[in-house]
Design a protein around this motif. Structure first.
Motif, PDB file in Angstrom:
ATOM      1  N   SER A 138       0.831  -1.210   0.000  1.00 24.72           N
ATOM      2  CA  SER A 138       0.000   0.000   0.000  1.00 24.72           C
ATOM      3  C   SER A 138       0.863   1.256   0.000  1.00 24.72           C
ATOM      4  O   SER A 138       0.563   2.224  -0.701  1.00 24.72           O
ATOM      5  CB  SER A 138      -0.924   0.010   1.216  1.00 24.72           C
ATOM      6  OG  SER A 138      -1.790  -1.099   1.190  1.00 24.72           O
ATOM      7  N   ILE A 151       4.011   5.226  -5.944  1.00 24.30           N
ATOM      8  CA  ILE A 151       3.937   5.096  -7.409  1.00 24.30           C
ATOM      9  C   ILE A 151       2.891   6.052  -7.971  1.00 24.30           C
ATOM     10  O   ILE A 151       3.123   6.715  -8.986  1.00 24.30           O
ATOM     11  CB  ILE A 151       3.652   3.637  -7.811  1.00 24.30           C
ATOM     12  CG1 ILE A 151       4.883   2.767  -7.512  1.00 24.30           C
ATOM     13  CG2 ILE A 151       3.249   3.527  -9.278  1.00 24.30           C
ATOM     14  CD1 ILE A 151       4.636   1.277  -7.593  1.00 24.30           C
ATOM     15  N   VAL A 152       1.738   6.143  -7.313  1.00 28.91           N
ATOM     16  CA  VAL A 152       0.692   7.077  -7.769  1.00 28.91           C
ATOM     17  C   VAL A 152       1.209   8.511  -7.709  1.00 28.91           C
ATOM     18  O   VAL A 152       0.977   9.305  -8.631  1.00 28.91           O
ATOM     19  CB  VAL A 152      -0.605   6.901  -6.947  1.00 28.91           C
ATOM     20  CG1 VAL A 152      -1.582   8.027  -7.206  1.00 28.91           C
ATOM     21  CG2 VAL A 152      -1.247   5.553  -7.250  1.00 28.91           C
ATOM     22  N   ALA A 153       1.938   8.858  -6.650  1.00 25.05           N
ATOM     23  CA  ALA A 153       2.498  10.206  -6.536  1.00 25.05           C
ATOM     24  C   ALA A 153       3.491  10.479  -7.659  1.00 25.05           C
ATOM     25  O   ALA A 153       3.507  11.577  -8.237  1.00 25.05           O
ATOM     26  CB  ALA A 153       3.168  10.388  -5.179  1.00 25.05           C
ATOM     27  N   VAL A 194       3.577  12.809  -0.230  1.00 25.30           N
ATOM     28  CA  VAL A 194       3.371  11.410   0.163  1.00 25.30           C
ATOM     29  C   VAL A 194       4.528  10.913   1.030  1.00 25.30           C
ATOM     30  O   VAL A 194       4.315  10.275   2.062  1.00 25.30           O
ATOM     31  CB  VAL A 194       3.163  10.517  -1.082  1.00 25.30           C
ATOM     32  CG1 VAL A 194       3.153   9.046  -0.714  1.00 25.30           C
ATOM     33  CG2 VAL A 194       1.864  10.894  -1.782  1.00 25.30           C
ATOM     34  N   TRP A 222       3.715  16.218  -5.384  1.00 28.69           N
ATOM     35  CA  TRP A 222       3.009  15.031  -4.921  1.00 28.69           C
ATOM     36  C   TRP A 222       3.919  14.063  -4.189  1.00 28.69           C
ATOM     37  O   TRP A 222       3.559  13.525  -3.144  1.00 28.69           O
ATOM     38  CB  TRP A 222       2.344  14.308  -6.094  1.00 28.69           C
ATOM     39  CG  TRP A 222       1.233  15.064  -6.733  1.00 28.69           C
ATOM     40  CD1 TRP A 222       1.255  15.658  -7.962  1.00 28.69           C
ATOM     41  CD2 TRP A 222      -0.067  15.316  -6.193  1.00 28.69           C
ATOM     42  NE1 TRP A 222       0.036  16.271  -8.202  1.00 28.69           N
ATOM     43  CE2 TRP A 222      -0.787  16.061  -7.146  1.00 28.69           C
ATOM     44  CE3 TRP A 222      -0.691  14.965  -4.999  1.00 28.69           C
ATOM     45  CZ2 TRP A 222      -2.093  16.470  -6.932  1.00 28.69           C
ATOM     46  CZ3 TRP A 222      -1.997  15.375  -4.788  1.00 28.69           C
ATOM     47  CH2 TRP A 222      -2.684  16.124  -5.753  1.00 28.69           C
ATOM     48  N   ILE A 237       3.491   9.062 -10.617  1.00 33.27           N
ATOM     49  CA  ILE A 237       2.703   9.182 -11.852  1.00 33.27           C
ATOM     50  C   ILE A 237       2.060  10.567 -11.932  1.00 33.27           C
ATOM     51  O   ILE A 237       2.083  11.212 -12.984  1.00 33.27           O
ATOM     52  CB  ILE A 237       1.647   8.066 -11.943  1.00 33.27           C
ATOM     53  CG1 ILE A 237       2.336   6.724 -12.191  1.00 33.27           C
ATOM     54  CG2 ILE A 237       0.619   8.360 -13.039  1.00 33.27           C
ATOM     55  CD1 ILE A 237       1.427   5.514 -12.048  1.00 33.27           C
ATOM     56  N   LEU A 238       1.485  11.039 -10.827  1.00 25.11           N
ATOM     57  CA  LEU A 238       0.879  12.377 -10.819  1.00 25.11           C
ATOM     58  C   LEU A 238       1.914  13.457 -11.124  1.00 25.11           C
ATOM     59  O   LEU A 238       1.589  14.487 -11.711  1.00 25.11           O
ATOM     60  CB  LEU A 238       0.209  12.661  -9.473  1.00 25.11           C
ATOM     61  CG  LEU A 238      -1.091  11.918  -9.202  1.00 25.11           C
ATOM     62  CD1 LEU A 238      -1.533  12.118  -7.760  1.00 25.11           C
ATOM     63  CD2 LEU A 238      -2.175  12.361 -10.175  1.00 25.11           C
ATOM     64  N   THR A 239       3.148  13.230 -10.743  1.00 24.51           N
ATOM     65  CA  THR A 239       4.219  14.179 -11.033  1.00 24.51           C
ATOM     66  C   THR A 239       4.618  14.128 -12.499  1.00 24.51           C
ATOM     67  O   THR A 239       4.967  15.154 -13.086  1.00 24.51           O
ATOM     68  CB  THR A 239       5.449  13.884 -10.145  1.00 24.51           C
ATOM     69  OG1 THR A 239       5.051  14.001  -8.781  1.00 24.51           O
ATOM     70  CG2 THR A 239       6.588  14.838 -10.423  1.00 24.51           C
ATOM     71  N   TYR A 294       4.004   1.471  -1.125  1.00 23.82           N
ATOM     72  CA  TYR A 294       4.648   1.553  -2.445  1.00 23.82           C
ATOM     73  C   TYR A 294       3.659   2.037  -3.500  1.00 23.82           C
ATOM     74  O   TYR A 294       4.020   2.831  -4.368  1.00 23.82           O
ATOM     75  CB  TYR A 294       5.220   0.199  -2.864  1.00 23.82           C
ATOM     76  CG  TYR A 294       6.344  -0.297  -1.987  1.00 23.82           C
ATOM     77  CD1 TYR A 294       7.203   0.578  -1.327  1.00 23.82           C
ATOM     78  CD2 TYR A 294       6.542  -1.655  -1.796  1.00 23.82           C
ATOM     79  CE1 TYR A 294       8.225   0.118  -0.524  1.00 23.82           C
ATOM     80  CE2 TYR A 294       7.568  -2.126  -0.995  1.00 23.82           C
ATOM     81  CZ  TYR A 294       8.405  -1.239  -0.364  1.00 23.82           C
ATOM     82  OH  TYR A 294       9.417  -1.701   0.427  1.00 23.82           O
ATOM     83  N   LEU A 295       2.416   1.577  -3.409  1.00 24.15           N
ATOM     84  CA  LEU A 295       1.402   1.996  -4.370  1.00 24.15           C
ATOM     85  C   LEU A 295       1.141   3.497  -4.278  1.00 24.15           C
ATOM     86  O   LEU A 295       1.030   4.178  -5.296  1.00 24.15           O
ATOM     87  CB  LEU A 295       0.108   1.214  -4.166  1.00 24.15           C
ATOM     88  CG  LEU A 295      -1.012   1.499  -5.160  1.00 24.15           C
ATOM     89  CD1 LEU A 295      -0.560   1.164  -6.582  1.00 24.15           C
ATOM     90  CD2 LEU A 295      -2.253   0.718  -4.798  1.00 24.15           C
ATOM     91  N   THR A 296       1.072   4.034  -3.059  1.00 22.60           N
ATOM     92  CA  THR A 296       0.855   5.478  -2.919  1.00 22.60           C
ATOM     93  C   THR A 296       2.039   6.263  -3.476  1.00 22.60           C
ATOM     94  O   THR A 296       1.854   7.315  -4.082  1.00 22.60           O
ATOM     95  CB  THR A 296       0.594   5.886  -1.452  1.00 22.60           C
ATOM     96  OG1 THR A 296       1.714   5.541  -0.643  1.00 22.60           O
ATOM     97  CG2 THR A 296      -0.674   5.248  -0.917  1.00 22.60           C
TER      98      THR A 296
END
Length: 163
Positions: A12, A18-20, A43, A39, A22-24, A14-16
């Motif tokens: 969880s 990775i999402v951050a 995080v 982002w 990607i948003l960057t 690591y997923l947050t």
């Protein structure tokens, strides 16, 4: 497994991250790109406050190094910035936890501003970057988004019982 970070919890986190990342990396129109919050720093700083023994300065440095590679910047610039601001938060995490969410937002925004200035300063040593207000706007938008990021990541931490 109460009291420990299980594999599901690590996933969880690591997923947050990775999402951050990607948003960057997602391209935005030029008119609003300057307002893009940091982002990844938001995080990372959340997890350093929430779980300082699991996500620490070394982890923040590694995430910063990944950002250097993905952004094509001078290797180590984002890593240094992420390590410095994470070090400050890790040293004061118990105090920061007791602040209200808006007080935390001011602290996080200030630290992100310092991190952005550090990136600019180090880039200035190696090249001649143009001084722009992007890092000011990024810090301001990060400050305003901290309460939402904080509440969302706290929900994730509680939902998946990450300790």
């Amino acid at each position: 497994m109460s009291g420990s970070l299980t594999g599901h919890g690590k996933g969880s986190i690591y997923l947050t991250l990775i999402v951050a990342i990607i948003l960057t990396m997602v391209p935005l129109p030029v008119a609003i790109d300057m307002f893009r919050p940091d982002w990844v720093a938001l995080v990372v700083l959340y997890w350093v406050i929430a779980l300082p023994h699991h996500l620490n300065v070394v982890s923040a440095w590694i995430v910063g190094l990944i950002m250097d590679i993905l952004l094509g910047s001078t290797l180590g610039i984002h890593a240094l910035s992420m390590a410095v601001i994470s070090c400050v938060v890790a040293a004061q995490y118990q105090k920061i936890r007791n602040f209200s969410v808006w007080q935390q937002a001011l602290v996080m925004g200030s630290l992100i501003f310092v991190g952005q200035l550090l990136i600019f300063w180090v880039e200035h040593l190696f090249a001649s970057p143009r001084l722009n207000t992007r890092f000011v706007w990024a810090s301001l938008s990060s400050t305003l988004l901290w309460p939402s990021v904080y509440l969302f990541l706290r929900y994730i931490r509680r939902r998946f019982n990450i300790r």
